[in-house]
Scaffold this active site. Structure first.
Site, PDB file in Angstrom:
ATOM      1  N   LYS A 236       0.818  -1.211   0.000  1.00 49.27           N
ATOM      2  CA  LYS A 236       0.000   0.000   0.000  1.00 49.27           C
ATOM      3  C   LYS A 236       0.854   1.263   0.000  1.00 49.27           C
ATOM      4  CE  LYS A 236      -3.121  -2.813   2.652  1.00 49.27           C
ATOM      5  NZ  LYS A 236      -3.377  -3.290   4.021  1.00 49.27           N
ATOM      6  N   ARG A 289      -3.961  -7.236  14.020  1.00 45.42           N
ATOM      7  CA  ARG A 289      -3.118  -6.205  14.672  1.00 45.42           C
ATOM      8  C   ARG A 289      -3.607  -4.837  14.217  1.00 45.42           C
ATOM      9  NH1 ARG A 289      -0.692  -4.622   9.931  1.00 45.42           N
ATOM     10  NH2 ARG A 289      -0.180  -6.286   8.490  1.00 45.42           N
ATOM     11  N   VAL A 292      -1.015  -0.008   9.526  1.00 53.51           N
ATOM     12  CA  VAL A 292      -0.373   1.259   9.156  1.00 53.51           C
ATOM     13  C   VAL A 292      -1.427   2.341   8.879  1.00 53.51           C
ATOM     14  CG1 VAL A 292       1.079   2.378   7.418  1.00 53.51           C
ATOM     15  CG2 VAL A 292       1.647   0.059   8.192  1.00 53.51           C
TER      16      VAL A 292
HETATM   17  P1  ADP Z   1      -0.552  -2.861   6.487  1.00 51.95           P
HETATM   18  O1  ADP Z   1       0.333  -1.992   5.676  1.00 51.95           O
HETATM   19  O2  ADP Z   1      -1.868  -3.062   5.886  1.00 51.95           O
HETATM   20  O3  ADP Z   1      -0.607  -2.524   7.926  1.00 51.95           O
HETATM   21  P2  ADP Z   1       1.358  -4.853   5.805  1.00 51.95           P
HETATM   22  O4  ADP Z   1       1.097  -6.297   5.627  1.00 51.95           O
HETATM   23  O5  ADP Z   1       1.771  -4.083   4.611  1.00 51.95           O
HETATM   24  O6  ADP Z   1       0.043  -4.280   6.439  1.00 51.95           O
HETATM   25  O7  ADP Z   1       2.457  -4.725   6.947  1.00 51.95           O
HETATM   26  C1  ADP Z   1       2.578  -3.677   7.890  1.00 51.95           C
HETATM   27  C2  ADP Z   1       4.031  -3.401   8.178  1.00 51.95           C
HETATM   28  O8  ADP Z   1       4.686  -4.531   8.652  1.00 51.95           O
HETATM   29  C3  ADP Z   1       4.792  -2.936   6.957  1.00 51.95           C
HETATM   30  O9  ADP Z   1       5.669  -1.914   7.332  1.00 51.95           O
HETATM   31  C4  ADP Z   1       5.534  -4.167   6.499  1.00 51.95           C
HETATM   32  O10 ADP Z   1       6.760  -3.819   5.908  1.00 51.95           O
HETATM   33  C5  ADP Z   1       5.720  -4.903   7.789  1.00 51.95           C
HETATM   34  N1  ADP Z   1       5.603  -6.339   7.616  1.00 51.95           N
HETATM   35  C6  ADP Z   1       4.496  -7.056   7.416  1.00 51.95           C
HETATM   36  N2  ADP Z   1       4.762  -8.360   7.371  1.00 51.95           N
HETATM   37  C7  ADP Z   1       6.079  -8.483   7.548  1.00 51.95           C
HETATM   38  C8  ADP Z   1       6.976  -9.576   7.622  1.00 51.95           C
HETATM   39  N3  ADP Z   1       6.546 -10.807   7.520  1.00 51.95           N
HETATM   40  N4  ADP Z   1       8.261  -9.327   7.819  1.00 51.95           N
HETATM   41  C9  ADP Z   1       8.703  -8.067   7.951  1.00 51.95           C
HETATM   42  N5  ADP Z   1       7.906  -6.989   7.904  1.00 51.95           N
HETATM   43  C10 ADP Z   1       6.623  -7.197   7.709  1.00 51.95           C
HETATM   44 MG    MG Z   2      -2.648  -7.846   3.273  1.00 52.15          MG
END
Ligand code: ADP
Ligand code: MG
Ligand code: ADP
Length: 450
Positions: A236, A289, A292
């Site tokens: 995103k 959780r 962002v």
């Molecule tokens: P969202 O952006 O909808 O909250 P994301 O899946 O993009 O959800 O992840 C949120 C944050 O956590 C991002 O900064 C991403 O880089 C980090 N993140 C998510 N999953 C992982 C992972 N398995 N390992 C490292 N960083 C992760």
């Molecule tokens: Mg997703």
């Protein structure tokens, strides 16, 4: 109510959680790696504990050190933020067994929903529509069978996946085996679990997600939806609320999201992610959780989601019923990253030599930046999020443009101009957006002067 909370994270989300705790009189314990000694979250917390070396595996993913920090500082609860240990069921369980409250759902729920293949199986049981594909993880042979059944193109996805990583598109049957192996390898490296599942590739859908929150008394309320279709490589970049869906489809998605959360007896804040195409919606995953992009929901509902998380984790019931949640105006968030869009978005952390952030009604900057802050190279390149609230989508777009125009971040390359180009794009303004938007318009979006 909770008295002292440890924040097992860094960067803007740690800062944001610490502020919420302070506002309601909860004492805060920050943890930090040796690379983060000078970071804002360390400076604003009541106490701070060093938990290890720069590499995340030595610090922010070091469960023993984090639990020890909580015990020695007398923190009764841990807020995991996003990323790092936030969706790690083993960590949540460890907290539970050490008598520390994990601010999130129960560990068994994280386990169920964190396995994306298993979560889809549960959602089918719950009667929530999912993207057609395999039920659970597949072997190579099972995968080959599935693609014959559902037809190409398909997406191979890691069941432990996250952050847009570990996906492979298969367009030709003859490529399947190589892509299957590559996806498994990437999943093993990134997530230490190589299980993959298969999903029909929906071409340029919308990404629409529904925020939910539940308490321990079984109350579950949704806080509306967000459109997160502006993505680059499945990650995103810009999010907004509300979406442009019609009311009938929107209501169906709210009902499905609440049904999904109720089915797993969900507690605390979570997000049900869907993709939408041709007026049909399909569950893709649940994020157990805080996310962002939660601020856009906060802007239109007036509800501080992190405060509600702290409240329900402290054993209180939700402060509002579904019909007390109201939606006002339109909010947009852009993710400001230290990266160089003209060099294939290469991460570019470094010293922030100057920071100037504009201000005004309905403007918010969630960030850990300050002038002369040295961004360490070990972590995510996100420097913060600009969020605006307007009375309409167009009003919010205009406000964001003004903000991006005035904002100054010097010292490192950023995606500020790139974000402005999206906000200025006529198709974006018209609302003609889907997950293919950035790829489709990439040439025009990069056509700015540096
Ligand atoms: P969202 O952006 O909808 O909250 P994301 O899946 O993009 O959800 O992840 C949120 C944050 O956590 C991002 O900064 C991403 O880089 C980090 N993140 C998510 N999953 C992982 C992972 N398995 N390992 C490292 N960083 C992760
Ligand atoms: Mg997703
Ligand atoms: P992550 O755990 O990395 O967040 P998701 O399953 O939520 O992974 O998918 C991330 C993004 O990838 C979605 O927002 C969407 O743009 C794209 N995507 C995922 N599944 C599909 C699919 N079946 N068809 C088309 N795009 C998809």
């Amino acid at each position: 109510m909770l008295q002292r909370v440890l924040i097992a994270n860094r960067g803007e989300i740690a800062v944001r959680i610490i502020r919420a705790c302070k506002q309601i009189g909860i004492e805060t314990v920050a943890v930090y790696s040796t690379a983060d000694r000078d970071s804002l979250h360390v400076q604003i917390a009541d106490q701070a504990v060093c938990i290890g070396e720069a590499h995340a595996s030595k610090s922010y993913l070091n469960m023993e050190n984090i639990i020890s920090a909580a015990i020695t500082t007398g923190a009764e609860a841990i807020h995991p933020g996003f990323g790092f240990l936030s969706e790690n069921a083993q960590f949540a369980k460890l907290c539970e067994s050490c008598g520390i409250r994990f601010i999130g759902p129960k560990s068994e729920i994280i386990k169920k929903m964190g396995d994306k293949a298993e979560a889809k199986r549960l959602m089918i049981e719950a009667g929530v529509p999912v993207v057609p594909g395999s039920i659970g993880e597949v072997t190579l042979e099972e995968g080959q069978k599935i693609i014959k059944e559902i037809g190409l193109p398909v997406l191979i996805k890691a069941s432990a996946g996250g952050g847009g990583r570990g996906m492979r598109i298969v367009r030709e049957e003859r490529d399947f085996e190589a892509l299957y192996r590559a996806a498994k390898q990437e999943a093993a490296n990134a997530f230490k679990h190589d299980g993959v599942y298969i999903e029909k590739l929906i071409i340029d859908p919308l990404h629409i997600e529904v925020q939910v929150i539940g308490d321990k008394y079984g109350n579950i309320v949704h806080l509306g939806e967000r459109d997160c279709s502006i993505q680059r490589r499945n990650q995103k970049v810009i999010e907004e609320a509300p979406s442009r869906l019609d009311d009938e489809l929107r209501q169906k998605m709210f009902d499905a999201a609440v049904k999904a959360a109720e089915y797993v007896k969900y507690e605390n804040a979570g997000t049900i992610e869907f993709i939408v195409k041709d007026n049909a919606f399909y569950f893709i995953e649940m994020n157990t959780r805080i996310q962002v992009e939660h601020p856009v929901t906060e802007m239109i509902t007036g509800i501080d989601i992190v405060r509600e998380q702290l409240r329900v984790a402290g054993g209180k019931p939700l402060r509002f019923k579904q019909d007390e949640v109201t939606f006002n105006g339109h909010a947009i968030e852009v993710r400001l990253n230290a990266e160089d869009p003209k060099k294939d978005f290469m991460p570019s952390p470094g010293n922030i030599t100057l920071l100037h952030v504009p201000n005004g009604l309905g403007i918010r900057f969630d960030s850990m930046l300050y002038t002369d802050y040295e961004m360490p190279p070990y972590y995510d390149s996100m420097m913060g999020k600009l969020i605006v609230h307007g009375f309409s989508r167009l009003d919010a777009i205009r406000k964001m443009r003004v903000m991006l125009e005035e904002m100054i971040v010097e010292g490192v390359p950023t995606n500020q101009n790139f974000l402005t180009m999206i906000l200025m794009h006529s198709e974006f303004v018209k609302g003609n957006i889907d997950t293919g938007f950035i790829a489709k318009h990439i040439k025009e979006l990069l056509n700015y002067e540096t």
